[in-house]
Design an enzyme around this catalytic site. Structure first.
Site, PDB file in Angstrom:
ATOM      1  N   LYS A  41      68.498  14.740  29.436  1.00  0.00           N
ATOM      2  CA  LYS A  41      69.586  14.591  30.410  1.00  0.00           C
ATOM      3  C   LYS A  41      68.985  13.998  31.686  1.00  0.00           C
ATOM      4  O   LYS A  41      68.262  14.662  32.420  1.00  0.00           O
ATOM      5  CB  LYS A  41      70.228  15.941  30.746  1.00  0.00           C
ATOM      6  CG  LYS A  41      71.347  15.776  31.769  1.00  0.00           C
ATOM      7  CD  LYS A  41      71.580  17.027  32.562  1.00  0.00           C
ATOM      8  CE  LYS A  41      71.582  16.928  34.057  1.00  0.00           C
ATOM      9  NZ  LYS A  41      71.907  15.729  34.765  1.00  0.00           N
ATOM     10  N   GLY A  48      62.453  18.672  39.292  1.00  0.00           N
ATOM     11  CA  GLY A  48      63.535  18.615  40.274  1.00  0.00           C
ATOM     12  C   GLY A  48      63.296  19.621  41.372  1.00  0.00           C
ATOM     13  O   GLY A  48      62.145  19.979  41.653  1.00  0.00           O
ATOM     14  N   SER A  49      64.385  20.096  41.973  1.00  0.00           N
ATOM     15  CA  SER A  49      64.237  20.986  43.131  1.00  0.00           C
ATOM     16  C   SER A  49      63.787  22.384  42.706  1.00  0.00           C
ATOM     17  O   SER A  49      64.008  22.809  41.566  1.00  0.00           O
ATOM     18  CB  SER A  49      65.562  21.093  43.870  1.00  0.00           C
ATOM     19  OG  SER A  49      66.461  21.853  43.091  1.00  0.00           O
ATOM     20  N   GLY A  92      64.939  24.638  39.590  1.00  0.00           N
ATOM     21  CA  GLY A  92      63.842  25.078  38.724  1.00  0.00           C
ATOM     22  C   GLY A  92      63.875  26.576  38.511  1.00  0.00           C
ATOM     23  O   GLY A  92      63.624  27.067  37.405  1.00  0.00           O
ATOM     24  N   GLU A 139      58.339  21.374  37.265  1.00  0.00           N
ATOM     25  CA  GLU A 139      57.605  20.550  38.222  1.00  0.00           C
ATOM     26  C   GLU A 139      58.552  20.381  39.411  1.00  0.00           C
ATOM     27  O   GLU A 139      59.577  19.725  39.294  1.00  0.00           O
ATOM     28  CB  GLU A 139      57.301  19.209  37.526  1.00  0.00           C
ATOM     29  CG  GLU A 139      56.555  18.221  38.344  1.00  0.00           C
ATOM     30  CD  GLU A 139      55.311  18.821  38.920  1.00  0.00           C
ATOM     31  OE1 GLU A 139      54.526  19.416  38.172  1.00  0.00           O
ATOM     32  OE2 GLU A 139      55.157  18.714  40.145  1.00  0.00           O
ATOM     33  N   CYS A 161      57.853  13.941  45.324  1.00  0.00           N
ATOM     34  CA  CYS A 161      57.426  15.336  45.519  1.00  0.00           C
ATOM     35  C   CYS A 161      56.010  15.359  46.047  1.00  0.00           C
ATOM     36  O   CYS A 161      55.551  16.367  46.573  1.00  0.00           O
ATOM     37  CB  CYS A 161      57.615  16.191  44.276  1.00  0.00           C
ATOM     38  SG  CYS A 161      57.125  15.447  42.768  1.00  0.00           S
ATOM     39  N   GLN A 213      71.690  13.149  50.415  1.00  0.00           N
ATOM     40  CA  GLN A 213      70.303  13.140  50.885  1.00  0.00           C
ATOM     41  C   GLN A 213      70.234  12.652  52.332  1.00  0.00           C
ATOM     42  O   GLN A 213      69.462  13.152  53.138  1.00  0.00           O
ATOM     43  CB  GLN A 213      69.447  12.236  49.996  1.00  0.00           C
ATOM     44  CG  GLN A 213      69.102  12.816  48.653  1.00  0.00           C
ATOM     45  CD  GLN A 213      68.290  14.098  48.749  1.00  0.00           C
ATOM     46  OE1 GLN A 213      68.715  15.140  48.267  1.00  0.00           O
ATOM     47  NE2 GLN A 213      67.139  14.041  49.396  1.00  0.00           N
TER      48      GLN A 213
HETATM   49  C1  UN1 Z   1      56.992  12.601  42.094  1.00  0.00           C
HETATM   50  O1  UN1 Z   1      56.966  12.418  43.294  1.00  0.00           O
HETATM   51  O2  UN1 Z   1      57.889  13.300  41.596  1.00  0.00           O
HETATM   52  O3  UN1 Z   1      51.573  10.539  42.441  1.00  0.00           O
HETATM   53  C2  UN1 Z   1      56.027  11.983  41.164  1.00  0.00           C
HETATM   54  C3  UN1 Z   1      52.598   9.915  42.683  1.00  0.00           C
HETATM   55  C4  UN1 Z   1      53.350   9.293  41.521  1.00  0.00           C
HETATM   56  C5  UN1 Z   1      54.231  10.305  40.878  1.00  0.00           C
HETATM   57  C6  UN1 Z   1      55.072  11.071  41.835  1.00  0.00           C
HETATM   58  N1  UN1 Z   1      52.404   8.764  40.571  1.00  0.00           N
HETATM   59  O4  UN1 Z   1      53.016   9.777  43.805  1.00  0.00           O
END
Ligand code: UN1
Length: 495
Positions: free
Chosen positions: A176, A229-230, A234, A251, A285, A332
């Site tokens: 999804k 995701g957030s 999570g 993650e 992230c 956002q």
């Molecule tokens: C993410 O921000 O969810 O290391 C992944 C990095 C990328 C992956 C980021 N290769 O910034």
């Protein structure tokens, strides 16, 4: 022209949702442009997709792993061939600049080339037995049916981190994708189909978290959920999976920091901070949202930083000259602006940015000016909470130890970085920074797929993606004992 309608992919067929409804995927650089319409799917579609994955599982599990790997190698090859088109469509649906969407596709290619080879490894162990004429080994088995729930910030790379290792290991999958970026996953699934992936091995169901995500993770036949995701969502995934004894890998967020020491190359540090804070419009992230600067160089560094921030060009990411694209959606944009207000109320000093950007053809997009706050105290909300936008907090520190303490004073632990010329300081930072990733003289972003990706504390639940670590997530260990003595030998029992 009416927007093109994209379908779900279930059991090897492209089909409409049982709801008969679709939702819009719009271009965040210009909300008037509809990139496509996607299926607003229901629990019924999810049921069908899981049934297809369950039906396909025994034959896929039986397919020799090198053969599974070959199909994924062909997928990587077709990603190479289609790279530019995939990148352009990704910029249209997600907004990040074209150089970065090419990078996103490249990350999926890297993942394909690297992980397809696992089909000829999937390494286990052989160890000596405590008994004579007995052989001990461990082999990897697929987990079963995997649900992949993927985010919008890396529309192809992150799905590739999940799908490629899950499939090479012999699992079947229902994915999804995020509702903001289903087109990239649609393309990915099509390439999988063209590469010869058998029907039902991979199924795509688009729709909302409630309409698709929840029934998918709750389905009794789903053995494992892989989510990015957030932290909020999570934690819900964890609760749902715990109730049903499913496996899950999460993650989630980050509040990543760069330490700038008094001996650092300041121009290099500024470039690293700019790239980490404003690349992907801060929507990684791994984004750098705190820069912790030694007080001896604070003034000089901050001046250089502001000067450089002001040179960044905002606009439609399809234009090669643009540095910073829009935020992914209006929500956002509002969230980022809310945090700017919070920062001001908390007493941080706004040095640049802090407002929507609507000029120069940006009126119809979700643009926000790269924003820098100074005089930020480590406990302020803007220094603690994940903003996921182009907002950077500058924090002063007195020493390396003090800086490390500030970095670690976070509920997250994904990525960290230090700029220093001193090898001792660099290694001390490596030892003491409590994050899953640490960079020396580089930004917090740009992880390569051959190493584990993930973080400590609230960033995850102990799992890692990519590299060989991905196999831990998508396989079950089976320990095998072969006794060829011809008699009943008993381990641990003295005769
Ligand atoms: C993410 O921000 O969810 O290391 C992944 C990095 C990328 C992956 C980021 N290769 O910034």
């Amino acid at each position: 022209m009416a927007a093109k309608i994209f379908k779900n992919y279930i059991g090897g067929e492209w089909k409409a949702s049982s709801s008969g409804e679709t939702f819009k995927n719009i271009n965040p650089a210009n909300k008037k442009e509809v990139v496509g319409r996607f299926q607003q799917s229901t629990a019924r579609d999810v049921k069908e997709a899981v049934a297809a994955a369950a039906e396909a599982f025994p034959a896929w599990k039986k397919t020799p792993a090198p053969k599974r790997g070959e199909i994924l190698f062909r997928v990587a090859e077709s990603l190479v061939k289609n790279k530019e088109k995939l990148a352009q469509d990704m910029t249209r649906e997600m907004g990040k600049v074209i150089k970065e969407t090419r990078g996103d596709v490249q990350e999926a290619i890297d993942m394909g080339y690297y992980t397809a080879g696992e089909g000829r490894r999937l390494l286990g162990e052989t160890v000596p037995s405590e008994l004579n004429e007995k052989f001990c080994m461990s082999v990897r088995m697929p987990v079963g049916i995997v649900a992949a729930i993927t985010p919008w910030n890396f529309p192809l790379a992150i799905p590739s981190w999940k799908l490629i290792p899950a499939l090479v290991a012999g699992n079947t999958v229902v994915i999804k994708p995020a509702s903001d970026t289903p087109l990239s996953v649609h393309h990915f699934v099509r390439l999988m189909e063209e590469a010869g992936l058998p029907p039902g091995v991979l199924n795509l169901v688009t729709g909302s978290g409630r309409g698709v995500g929840t029934p998918l993770m709750d389905h009794a036949k789903v053995n494992m959920v892989s989510f990015t995701g957030s932290t909020e969502t999570g934690s819900l995934v964890a609760q749902h999976c715990a109730k049903r004894m499913k496996q899950y890998s999460l993650e989630m967020g980050g509040k990543n920091a760069i330490l700038v020491m008094d001996d650092a190359d300041l121009n290099l540090a500024v470039e690293g901070v700019i790239w980490g804070a404003f690349g992907t419009t801060g929507q990684r992230c791994t984004a750098c949202s705190r820069v912790i600067v030694h007080k001896k160089v604070l003034k000089k560094f901050t001046n250089l930083l502001i000067k450089r921030t002001k040179t960044l060009k905002l606009g439609n990411g399809l234009n090669e000259k643009i540095d910073v694209g829009p935020l992914v959606n209006e929500g956002q944009q509002q969230k980022v602006h809310e945090y700017v207000k919070i920062g001001k109320e908390e007493g941080a000093r706004l040095l640049t940015g802090g407002s929507y950007h609507r000029s120069g053809g940006c009126r119809d997009g979700f643009f926000y000016k790269p924003t820098v706050f100074a005089d930020v105290a480590p406990k302020m909300r803007i220094a603690q909470e994940e903003i996921f936008g182009p907002v950077l907090s500058v924090i002063a520190c007195r020493s390396l130890d003090h800086g490390i303490q500030i970095v670690n004073d976070s509920s997250y632990g994904l990525s960290s970085a230090i700029f220093t010329q001193d090898v001792n300081r660099a290694f001390q930072a490596i030892e003491h920074l409590d994050t899953g990733i640490t960079y020396i003289n580089a930004s917090t972003i740009g992880a390569e797929i051959q190493l584990p990706f993930g973080g400590t504390k609230g960033t995850g639940n102990g799992h890692r993606e990519a590299g060989t670590a991905a196999l831990e997530t998508f396989t079950e260990w089976k320990s095998v004992y072969v006794d060829y003595s011809g008699k009943l030998q008993k381990a641990q029992i003295e005769d």
